[in-house]
Design a protein around this motif. Structure first.
Motif, short mmCIF file in Angstrom:
data_model
loop_
_atom_site.label_atom_id
_atom_site.label_comp_id
_atom_site.label_asym_id
_atom_site.label_seq_id
_atom_site.Cartn_x
_atom_site.Cartn_y
_atom_site.Cartn_z
N SER A 69 -34.78 14.00 21.48
CA SER A 69 -34.74 15.23 20.69
C SER A 69 -33.62 15.19 19.65
CB SER A 69 -34.61 16.47 21.58
OG SER A 69 -33.41 16.45 22.29
N ASP A 70 -32.52 14.51 19.93
CA ASP A 70 -31.44 14.38 18.95
C ASP A 70 -31.88 13.52 17.76
OD1 ASP A 70 -29.78 15.90 20.55
OD2 ASP A 70 -28.67 14.18 21.34
N VAL A 71 -32.59 12.44 18.03
CA VAL A 71 -33.07 11.57 16.95
C VAL A 71 -34.08 12.32 16.08
CG1 VAL A 71 -34.26 9.41 16.40
CG2 VAL A 71 -32.67 9.49 18.32
N ILE A 72 -35.02 13.01 16.73
CA ILE A 72 -36.04 13.78 16.00
C ILE A 72 -35.37 14.87 15.18
CG2 ILE A 72 -38.01 15.32 16.26
CD1 ILE A 72 -38.70 13.66 18.83
N THR A 73 -34.41 15.58 15.78
CA THR A 73 -33.70 16.64 15.07
C THR A 73 -32.99 16.09 13.83
OG1 THR A 73 -33.40 17.98 17.05
CG2 THR A 73 -31.82 18.34 15.26
N GLY A 74 -32.33 14.96 13.97
CA GLY A 74 -31.63 14.38 12.82
C GLY A 74 -32.57 14.08 11.67
N ILE A 75 -33.72 13.51 11.96
CA ILE A 75 -34.67 13.16 10.90
C ILE A 75 -35.27 14.42 10.27
CG2 ILE A 75 -36.89 12.02 10.45
CD1 ILE A 75 -36.05 9.96 12.67
N LEU A 76 -35.64 15.40 11.10
CA LEU A 76 -36.26 16.61 10.55
C LEU A 76 -35.28 17.47 9.76
CD1 LEU A 76 -38.63 17.70 13.46
CD2 LEU A 76 -39.20 16.44 11.37
N THR A 77 -34.02 17.55 10.22
CA THR A 77 -33.04 18.33 9.46
C THR A 77 -32.71 17.64 8.14
OG1 THR A 77 -31.21 17.36 10.72
CG2 THR A 77 -32.03 19.50 11.45
N LYS A 78 -32.75 16.34 8.13
CA LYS A 78 -32.55 15.60 6.88
C LYS A 78 -33.67 15.92 5.88
CE LYS A 78 -31.58 10.94 5.23
NZ LYS A 78 -31.45 9.53 5.63
N GLU A 79 -34.85 16.24 6.40
CA GLU A 79 -35.98 16.62 5.56
C GLU A 79 -35.92 18.09 5.12
OE1 GLU A 79 -38.68 14.79 4.30
OE2 GLU A 79 -37.45 13.10 4.94
#
Length: 162
Positions: A69-79
């Protein structure tokens, strides 16, 4: 001597030909996620994996951790999406629910211990509970933590590419 050389060449050829590359990501897009501003991600647990080797009679090891969830969060917040700590009814029409799961493991390298880990990520409308889009991808690295991190990155990169 010729028999040994032939055997070595045969085994090497079989091993090289059986080293499969990663399968391309599978992307399903029923709708664009561009209409959404927020996301809520279902919690995941972290994974710690280790690798090690002996060199000069001394054993060396390293461990790596990943929380999907941390990896997914990082990518989505970057978007540009905003993570919500909990679902808020008044924002449901602008919120995606993100689900993560490990969906497979595939042996490679001729069964000599190499494998890929496959992950699937779903994006569901918080308002209608319909599937907006999903992606499935494999990853391979030095540890299972690397495999998962690479699979998530490949998955979301394929989904978010415009």
């Amino acid at each position: 001597m010729k028999n040994i050389r032939f055997l070595i060449i045969s085994i090497t050829s079989i091993w090289i030909s059986s080293c499969a590359s990663l399968k391309p990501p599978i992307i399903i897009k029923n709708e664009s996620i561009e209409a959404f501003k927020f996301f809520y991600i279902t919690p995941t647990v972290g994974l710690t994996s280790s690798s090690g080797a002996t060199y000069g009679g001394q054993y060396y090891s390293s461990s790596k951790s990943v929380n999907p969830s941390d990896v997914i969060t990082g990518i989505l917040t970057k978007e540009g999406l905003i993570r919500l700590p909990e679902l808020k009814r008044e924002l449901n029409n602008q919120t995606l629910i993100v689900n993560y799961g490990e969906s497979g493991k595939r042996n490679i390298a001729g069964g000599l211990g190499g494998y890929t880990i496959e992950v699937t990520i779903q994006f569901i409308s918080a308002e209608s509970h319909t599937l907006i889009c999903s992606c499935t991808a494999e990853g391979i690295g030095a540890t299972e933590a690397d495999d998962i991190r690479k699979a998530i990155t490949r998955c979301l990169t394929g989904l978010l590419t415009k």
